[in-house]
Design a protein around this motif. Structure first.
Motif, mmCIF file in Angstrom:
data_model
loop_
_atom_site.group_PDB
_atom_site.id
_atom_site.type_symbol
_atom_site.label_atom_id
_atom_site.label_comp_id
_atom_site.label_asym_id
_atom_site.label_seq_id
_atom_site.Cartn_x
_atom_site.Cartn_y
_atom_site.Cartn_z
ATOM 1 N N GLU A 32 -19.113 -0.876 -1.889
ATOM 2 C CA GLU A 32 -18.408 0.322 -2.345
ATOM 3 C C GLU A 32 -16.929 0.032 -2.523
ATOM 4 O OE1 GLU A 32 -17.553 4.438 -0.320
ATOM 5 O OE2 GLU A 32 -19.636 3.824 -0.166
ATOM 6 N N LEU A 33 -16.441 -0.773 -1.612
ATOM 7 C CA LEU A 33 -15.021 -1.112 -1.655
ATOM 8 C C LEU A 33 -14.706 -1.865 -2.937
ATOM 9 C CD1 LEU A 33 -12.872 -0.564 0.425
ATOM 10 C CD2 LEU A 33 -13.027 -2.930 1.108
ATOM 11 N N GLN A 38 -3.543 0.426 -5.857
ATOM 12 C CA GLN A 38 -3.707 -0.224 -4.562
ATOM 13 C C GLN A 38 -3.103 0.628 -3.460
ATOM 14 O OE1 GLN A 38 -1.544 -3.800 -4.094
ATOM 15 N NE2 GLN A 38 -2.792 -4.547 -2.409
ATOM 16 N N HIS A 39 -3.848 0.698 -2.370
ATOM 17 C CA HIS A 39 -3.368 1.511 -1.245
ATOM 18 C C HIS A 39 -2.278 0.756 -0.518
ATOM 19 C CE1 HIS A 39 -3.270 4.050 2.192
ATOM 20 N NE2 HIS A 39 -3.691 3.096 3.000
ATOM 21 N N PRO A 94 8.503 7.656 -0.100
ATOM 22 C CA PRO A 94 7.938 6.779 -1.124
ATOM 23 C C PRO A 94 7.628 5.409 -0.541
ATOM 24 C CG PRO A 94 9.973 7.763 -1.887
ATOM 25 C CD PRO A 94 9.866 8.070 -0.433
ATOM 26 N N ARG A 95 6.492 4.880 -0.948
ATOM 27 C CA ARG A 95 6.096 3.584 -0.405
ATOM 28 C C ARG A 95 6.160 2.543 -1.507
ATOM 29 N NH1 ARG A 95 0.764 5.125 3.072
ATOM 30 N NH2 ARG A 95 1.624 6.960 4.078
ATOM 31 N N VAL A 96 6.474 1.360 -1.114
ATOM 32 C CA VAL A 96 6.498 0.254 -2.061
ATOM 33 C C VAL A 96 6.041 -0.989 -1.317
ATOM 34 C CG1 VAL A 96 8.905 -0.365 -1.674
ATOM 35 C CG2 VAL A 96 7.882 -0.841 -3.864
ATOM 36 N N MET A 97 5.276 -1.790 -2.039
ATOM 37 C CA MET A 97 4.782 -3.015 -1.414
ATOM 38 C C MET A 97 5.877 -4.054 -1.489
ATOM 39 S SD MET A 97 1.831 -3.760 -0.069
ATOM 40 C CE MET A 97 0.235 -3.539 -0.794
ATOM 41 N N LYS A 98 6.295 -4.547 -0.335
ATOM 42 C CA LYS A 98 7.329 -5.578 -0.342
ATOM 43 C C LYS A 98 6.785 -6.810 0.328
ATOM 44 C CE LYS A 98 11.773 -3.519 -0.938
ATOM 45 N NZ LYS A 98 12.866 -2.804 -0.323
ATOM 46 N N ARG A 99 6.926 -7.904 -0.357
ATOM 47 C CA ARG A 99 6.431 -9.140 0.236
ATOM 48 C C ARG A 99 7.503 -9.683 1.167
ATOM 49 N NH1 ARG A 99 3.150 -11.904 -3.883
ATOM 50 N NH2 ARG A 99 1.962 -10.058 -3.408
ATOM 51 N N HIS A 101 1.686 8.201 -8.109
ATOM 52 C CA HIS A 101 0.894 7.444 -9.068
ATOM 53 C C HIS A 101 -0.001 8.424 -9.819
ATOM 54 C CE1 HIS A 101 -1.492 4.320 -10.861
ATOM 55 N NE2 HIS A 101 -0.668 3.424 -10.362
ATOM 56 N N ILE A 102 -0.064 8.257 -11.107
ATOM 57 C CA ILE A 102 -0.745 9.252 -11.932
ATOM 58 C C ILE A 102 -2.240 9.285 -11.613
ATOM 59 C CG2 ILE A 102 -1.465 7.991 -13.999
ATOM 60 C CD1 ILE A 102 0.204 10.227 -15.492
ATOM 61 N N LYS A 103 -2.773 8.173 -11.184
ATOM 62 C CA LYS A 103 -4.200 8.154 -10.864
ATOM 63 C C LYS A 103 -4.479 8.880 -9.560
ATOM 64 C CE LYS A 103 -5.631 4.174 -13.460
ATOM 65 N NZ LYS A 103 -5.960 2.768 -13.413
#
Lengths: 694, 816
Positions: free
Chosen positions: B324-325, B332-333, B409-414, A92-94
């Motif tokens: 802070e959060l 998104q992490h 590589p990570r990807v969010m999968k529902r 991710h570029i950020k």
């Protein structure tokens, strides 16, 4: 190019701008707004790795290290990336922009120049110069990264699994050229500190001896944390593993664990770090500290004896707080704590006594011990209730309360002690500093892992049970004291089951799990034969019983058929019964039909599913099928194994155990019926029929 | 001495004289003293040194070089010259004289002290001294004011040797030679000198004025000082006393170091210092330096920093993290998935069933390690804890986990956590939608020779519902009674077709199957059509009663005569052949039964359909090109070719029940033509590959299409040219789809041997969509040569369904 930053969109000239604005309305209406490059979409969001390197001006080695330390990972673009090659990774570029501002990156650069300087001096044979420069090595800290990656403490706790596993692994590794002894020692101390906390806070919920190592799960502040402790043997170090990657990970994990432990220890108001081994704690000549060090070194060597560390450190920390105390008071303290063992004893006893009361906090015993040491004023160390325990953990904490375990020499002390302490037991061991002696009559369980008891044990007090270590874990996992008989010395152990498997969800329950459940429910144990195979088959027994019953039923049915033929005329009641049976059969038929109809309706409804839904449905069914196949496989294997065992156990008449059992049951039943029928005087047959009809 | 005073306009001589006024006076003194004209005229010029040789030259020189002379008017040079002249003269006397003179100078009593001033700086007072000091008469520069002196200038004096006078004075009068001057006067002179010496007088002869001049004390002193190289004036103080102006002098008085008014910088705060303090403060704030450093307890911050452990832990989380959060930006992490917990199989004593068998082990070995159920681990049973060793792959597994964490590589999968059954739509109960055919009731058994039953290609029920006709692959059309299942008649149409077709030889024993069959939908018209080979054969069924006999007779009369096609184009495409046959009618009123007429087209006829009224019918022979679709009128025996050009290969066609529309299905489209206007109204896009069947709802607003690629497509003709619904539920190709004439029923037959019956309610309300609900799956036919159910037909009045299968069987399904 000019002085344009690469990656920024090229600024168009004023002239071009005005030109493009001319008639732009028409253009807009015709073809829509022109999309600028790198302004939206995947290109503006994701960046390939080689581009990252160019952007950050770092080597790939440094980039990887940064990624590890900063917790940056590639992401999978959702759509198709233009010009995407197979296997290409994207960041991710950020994320990458965040690296660009990273102070650690600056330090890496500094380090590069530093090494250049030192090398230059060394190359010129200017030893003094090189030494002088070598001292100016740039150092960096990582705590800001910990804070950045884990903004809340619970975030850190929930991501600590890998850190712990790697730390325990490093603690078990031999120090080689790849992994320096310094690193190993750090790992050891961290592991010891973690273990100390877990045993003190009684947060260990599950433990499991696997081939890979011993798994633990602790619930801290409601967050489950799981880690593996490798078996304490020399680990195999493969050649093709990049140890630098692992050490970089450890570098971050070390910082993370330090801060997490600091937080945990300060929450129970204990000073962290614990006083370290060797001459680290200088100038402290007091007796207690000396004892502390000894116990600590012991703890570090075997990762055992951990609870002592905490207590001692509490004392130590407290002592430091009040360094301005008078000499008399110190003397008093000295008198109070004659030795580490004594201190431990006192603490443990206290904890035991407190255990009887219901409102117990773990910090309590420590507090009590502390309070016994010194005067009352200025003792506001632990305002009670720092560590609230819920019912579950209370139950756990009480499981081994009142038990005294003695670990034999051959038993791995570290983790067993951890489990025992966490579940409220007291532990002694063979060796120095043990709080309990071998021949202590109060010992309830003597943990032995030998083929048979040595002769020297014969003169030990007879009040103790000799058990194998698995008993402790099995009891702890089920929070239930299992009978010791299956775990005595020399017997073949029952299977050791994983506490993480949800048998209901899995759809398959191993036999021993069923046995344990029965025991927990208070059902009597199945009649045990001498051979322990029976225990394995405890579950099968019940099945067999059912089988037998069925068989019996069918038998009686046949009989009754015969009977009905015979007694057709004479008994109208029999006819009635027959009608009833027919009715039942009909009922069954209708039931069957209904079921069929339902199935058909389901099939019809499936035809009306949309393409997407049917695709999804098919996939789900596939998954379910696979799981079922797995379960089926297990079941069939189990059946086969049982069959084999049974065939081995055929008796002299050539009957299988099942047959034997059926015979036995029949006999028993007959006897019962006889007994039942005789006093009333009704014929046994009728009785039996009555019984059947009901 | 070196003073050169510009004197304005004066004669040269005067200038010279004025240059050295002191000496002049000395000279004069000497002159006055009477000493001869020994050439002490050094003051007069250079020329005197050449006195012996020739003064002419010298004089001219002197005169010529005026400027030069002036330049050389330094006193040092004069002195030198003087001495030189003394030497050049060579006369020892003179030398001695001079030496003596000097001695006398030296020995002469000094009546003055060194010209020191007193501390007060005031000149001393004293007679002699005052005489000496400041006695220069500086009132006028002119030597002789009265002009009595010789004014000849700088001309050699010897010019006047022969003359009486020695020159002229200021008034132009001759200055006479002194009388005393003689040759022998030297002795007198010497005596006079000696006298003078004794008296302390110094007399010198002034040659110009020819007189002796007595030198005063001051003049002597000056000469002496010049000779010694000292300052000429005795009153000049070469080393004045040091005056201590800066410390010794009162600053108030002197005006030096006066502190009465402070400079601005003394009371203005320093900018520079402020900067320094700021800098220090900043460093203090940022922790580069400490207070200890500022107060001087620590000399060097580097030392202080060295002792501090940079990695010492502190309380990192203080509890104010939530805000802070919320502030946190960025992508998104995606947390890495945790390592799966160990199962029973990983135990050191797993249950027996988890230990892999040998076959499983072999299977696992062939797999990639990541595909194996337990990865690198092979479940194994150890007898006890002491026999468990170190795990071989622990380091590798940890390493791979590390790699996964930072390289994968990570990807969010529902994850869909839904019950699969919830995806299945809820349908109303089928039993509520009765009646529909549910059970197989009657089978119509086709008699056949040989092993294989003929494939029944088509069935059709008579409009009154009493009879059923079926066409089979053996080319025979059979007539059945519906209620009893009795076979009433059978006609071999294959022969008829061949007899009509000129292309077929007599001895060709191939059998033309009956491909399509349809009973005339008009209850009064007792005839039906069958498609066999290239022919569409009209059959009189012979089922008519007494009322219908005449109507049928009239209807078929044209066909019996062989038709009369009006247009030439149609006549080319089709020919009506009347067929003679002798057969009894089925009922007692029937006139005749059997094939009456065969319509021979250019190619194989695939389908034929009646118009609802039972007069017109359409035949489709797909391969025939432009005349593939033909419309025939039975009552007139006429045929028409509606399209002059084929648009795709027509598969099937049918009439709209009430309006003059014709639906023609090509492989992928259905075209709707207006027959009166002779124009295409609509083109329906089916989206399937190959349309096999087509049927129009009795209301005429809906159309269903079955395709060979398993789809059943429903078009709502009022809506759009795209399907209202596409259903895909058969496992194999659809062969036939039909609507029921009265009941809201619809059925489709497929090669998978199943017939699906749908409840298909169509509402007159335009806002409501048609309701399509599957109600029954009828399975009874077996699959033969990949063919299942080939045709189906609804009973015209009852909710019954006839199906014809490739297994040679015809079933009637009834609603039970």
């Amino acid at each position: 190019m000019g002085n344009r930053v690469k990656g920024r969109p090229k600024k168009s000239t004023i002239k071009a701008n005005s030109h493009s604005k001319m008639g732009s309305k028409r253009k807009l209406s015709r073809m829509g707004k022109k999309q600028k490059k790198n302004h939206a979409g995947l290109e503006a969001t994701f960046i390939g790795r080689s581009k990252c390197l160019k952007m950050l001006q770092v080597t790939i080695k440094d980039f990887r290290r940064l990624c590890i330390l900063k917790g940056i990972y590639p992401r999978e673009p959702r759509g198709k990336f233009p010009g995407h090659k197979k296997g290409q990774t994207f960041y991710h570029i950020k994320d990458i922009r965040a690296i660009a501002h990273e102070p650690v990156l600056e330090k890496f650069r500094e380090f590069r120049t530093f090494t250049k300087k030192v090398r230059r001096a060394a190359g010129r044979n200017e030893q003094d110069e090189a030494l002088r420069k070598n001292a100016m090595c740039p150092t960096y800290t990582l705590h800001h990264l910990v804070r950045e990656r884990y903004p809340r403490f619970n975030d850190a706790l929930s991501d600590i699994d890998d850190a712990l596993t790697l730390t325990y692994l490093f603690a078990a590794l031999p120090s080689t050229s790849n992994i320096k002894s310094k690193v190993v020692n750090k790992a050891k101390s961290l592991a010891a500190a973690w273990g100390a906390y877990c045993s003190t806070a009684a947060c260990i919920t599950k433990s499991f001896i696997s081939v890979k190592g011993v798994y633990f799960e602790a619930t801290i502040r409601g967050v489950p944390v799981r880690w593996v402790v490798p078996h304490s043997f020399t680990q195999f170090m493969p050649e093709d593993v990049d140890y630098r990657v692992m050490t970089t990970f450890f570098e971050f994990y070390e910082t993370l664990l330090h801060f997490v432990l600091y937080k945990l220890y300060t929450d129970i108001e204990v000073r962290y770090p614990l006083p370290a081994e060797g001459g680290e704690v200088k100038g402290s000549t007091s007796f207690i500290l000396g004892a502390n060090l000894r116990s600590l070194s012991n703890a570090l060597n075997s990762t055992g004896n951990i609870s002592n560390i905490v207590s001692e450190s509490v004392e130590d920390g407290d002592k430091k707080k009040k360094s301005g105390k008078t000499k008399e008071e110190r003397k008093k303290e000295k008198e109070l704590i004659k030795s580490v063992g004594a201190a431990l004893n006192s603490i443990n006893e206290d904890s035991d006594s407190e255990e009887e009361e219901d409102d117990v906090d773990v910090a309590g015993p420590l507090k009590a011990a502390l309070e016994s040491m010194a005067d009352d004023e200025a003792r506001t160390v632990l305002p009670g209730g720092k560590l609230e325990l819920d019912d579950e953990s209370m139950k756990r904490r009480r499981l081994f309360s009142g038990f005294k375990f003695f670990l034999s020499r051959e038993v791995p002390r570290g983790y067993l002690e951890l489990v025992c302490l966490a579940f409220g037991g007291i532990v002694g061991w063979e060796g120095p500093n043990s709080p309990i002696a071998v021949n202590d009559p109060s010992i309830t369980h003597h943990v032995v892992d030998r083929p048979k008891l040595p002769a020297s044990y014969s003169n030990l007090p007879k009040s103790r049970e000799f058990i194998q270590p698995q008993w402790i874990l099995d009891c702890a996992n089920n929070v239930f004291l299992l009978p010791v008989a299956k775990y005595t010395v020399g017997v073949t152990l029952p299977p050791h089951l994983s506490p993480w498997v949800d048998n209901e969800e899995e759809g398959y329950k191993p036999a021993y799990a069923e046995v344990i459940e029965r025991l927990k429910n208070g059902e009597p144990a199945v009649a045990e034969n001498d051979d322990q195979m029976e225990t394995d088959e405890a579950a099968d027994d019940s099945e067999e019983m059912e089988d037998a019953a069925k068989e019996k039923d069918s038998d009686t049915e046949e009989e009754s058929d015969d009977d009905s033929e015979e007694e057709d005329e004479e008994d109208p009641a029999a006819k009635k019964k027959q009608d009833k049976k027919k009715l039942a059969a009909k009922k069954a038929k209708t039931e069957k039909r209904r079921k069929q109809e339902e199935e058909e309706a389901h099939a019809l409804a499936k035809t009306m599913m949309s393409r997407k839904a049917s695709h999804l449905y098919g996939r789900m069914q596939h998954g379910i099928g696979q799981r079922n196949a797995k379960v089926e496989n297990l079941k069939s294997k189990r059946k086969a194994i049982e069959e084999e065992n049974r065939s081995k156990k055929k008796d002299t008449l050539g009957r299988t155990p099942l047959k034997q059992k059926v015979d036995r049951l029949r006999k028993e039943r007959k006897r019962l019926e006889d007994e039942y029928s005789n006093p009333t005087g009704v014929s046994s047959k009728k009785k039996s029929k009555k019984k059947r009809s009901t | 001495m070196a003073r050169k005073k510009p004197q304005g306009k004066k004669s040269k001589k005067a200038e010279v004289e004025e240059e050295t006024p002191d000496l002049e006076s000395v000279d004069q003194g000497e002159n006055s003293d009477g000493s001869s004209q020994y050439s002490y005229d050094g003051s007069d010029g250079d020329g005197s040194q050449q006195e012996d040789e020739g003064s002419d030259v010298y004089v001219s020189d002197a005169y010529d070089d005026d400027d030069d002379f002036e330049d050389q008017g330094s006193s040092d040079e004069d002195e030198e010259l003087m001495e030189k002249q003394h030497e050049d003269d060579g006369s020892g006397d003179e030398m001695n004289e001079l030496e003596d003179l000097e001695q006398t100078y030296e020995s002469a009593p000094r009546k003055w002290k060194s010209g020191k001033r007193s501390a007060t700086g005031n000149p001393r007072k004293g007679t002699a001294e005052s005489q000496l000091m400041h006695t220069d008469d500086l009132s006028s520069d002119d030597e002789d004011e009265d002009g009595t002196g010789n004014r000849i200038g700088r001309v050699p004096l010897h010019w006047y040797d022969d003359l009486e006078h020695i020159g002229y004075d200021g008034h132009g009068k001759k200055v006479a030679k002194s009388a005393s001057k003689t040759e022998g006067d030297r002795v007198d002179q010497a005596i006079a000198n000696a006298d003078n010496q004794l008296t302390g007088k110094f007399v010198v002869h002034d040659a110009l004025n020819d007189k002796s001049v007595e030198l005063t004390q001051r003049q002597l002193e000056i000469i002496r000082r010049i000779q010694n190289g000292a300052y000429a004036h005795p009153e000049h103080d070469g080393n004045p006393d040091y005056i201590d102006y800066f410390s010794g002098v009162d600053p108030e008085l002197s005006g030096l170091n006066d502190n009465r008014y402070l400079p601005k910088s003394k009371f203005q705060p320093s900018k520079w210092e402020k900067m320094q303090v700021d800098n220090l403060l900043r460093k203090l704030e940022q922790g580069y330096i400490s207070m200890d450093y500022l107060t001087g307890k620590v000399r060097d911050m580097n030392d202080a920093n060295k002792n501090k452990d940079p990695n010492a832990p502190f309380l990192l989380w203080t509890g104010a993290e939530e805000d802070e959060l919320n502030m946190k930006k960025g992508p998104q992490h995606i947390a890495a998935p945790k390592v799966a917990p160990p199962g029973h199989a990983e135990s050191y004593i797993p249950p027996n069933e988890y230990v892999p068998t040998e076959e499983e082990l072999k299977e696992w070995e062939e797999m990639e390690p990541k595909d194996r159920p337990h990865g690198l681990l092979v479940p194994k049973k150890f007898p006890n804890l002491r026999s468990v060793g170190a795990y071989k792959h622990s380091v590798r597994e940890a390493f791979e986990r590390c790699l996964d964490l930072y390289l994968c590589p990570r990807v969010m999968k529902r994850r869909l956590n839904i019950d699969p059954e919830s995806l299945v739509p809820k349908l109303p109960k089928a039993s509520d939608l009765r009646p529909f055919p549910t059970a197989k009731c009657i089978e119509y058994k086709t008699p056949y020779d040989g092993d294989d039953a003929p494939v029944i290609r088509c069935v059709s029920c008579s409009p009154n519902g009493q009879f059923l006709a079926s066409g089979a692959s053996d080319g025979i059309v059979r007539l059945w009674e519906v209620e009893t299942g009795r076979l009433l008649r059978s006609w071999d149409l294959s022969k008829v077709s061949k007899s009509v077709d000129p292309d077929c030889d007599e001895d060709d024993d191939s059998i033309k199957p009956v491909v399509s069959l349809e009973w005339n939908p008009n209850a009064a018209h007792h005839c039906m059509l069958a498609a066999v080979g290239k022919c569409a054969i009209l059959l009189a069924t012979g089922t008519e009663g007494v009322h219908d006999a005449a109507i049928t007779e009239a209807l078929l009369s044209e066909a019996k005569t062989g038709g009369n096609i009006k247009t030439e184009k149609a006549a080319k495409a089709v020919k009506w052949h009347s067929v003679k046959s002798e057969s009894k009618p089925v009922s007692s009123f029937g006139l005749s039964s059997g094939p009456i007429c065969a319509l021979l087209t250019r190619n194989e006829v695939a389908s034929l359909r009646w118009h609802t009224k039972g007069d017109y019918f359409v035949t489709v022979s797909p391969k025939a090109g432009a005349p593939s679709v033909l419309i025939h009128q039975l009552s007139k025996g006429n045929s028409q070719q509606p399209f002059s050009k084929a648009k795709g290969e027509a598969q099937t066609a049918c009439f709209h029940p009430s309006k003059p529309f014709l639906f023609v299905a090509t492989q992928q489209h259905v075209r709707v033509y207006h027959l009166v206007k002779q124009a295409m109204v609509k083109r329906l896009i089916s989206g399937c590959r190959w349309i096999s069947s087509l049927d129009v709802h009795p209301s005429g607003d809906h159309l269903i299409v079955g395709s060979l690629d398993r789809r059943m497509i429903w078009f709502d003709l009022d809506l759009s040219h795209t399907p209202f619904k596409t259903l895909k539920y058969h496992e194999r190709a659809l062969r036939s789809t039909k609507f029921h004439n009265r009941y809201p029923l619809m059925a489709s037959a497929s090669d998978d041997g199943a017939v699906h019956v749908f409840h298909s309610m169509v509402y007159s309300d335009l806002m409501r969509n048609p309701l399509i609900i599957p109600v029954k799956i009828l399975r009874g036919h077996s699959i033969q040569k990949k063919l299942g159910v080939l045709n189906l037909s609804f009973h015209p009045t009852q909710p019954w369904l006839f199906t014809a299968g490739a297994d040679g069987r015809i079933f009637l399904y009834q609603d039970i």
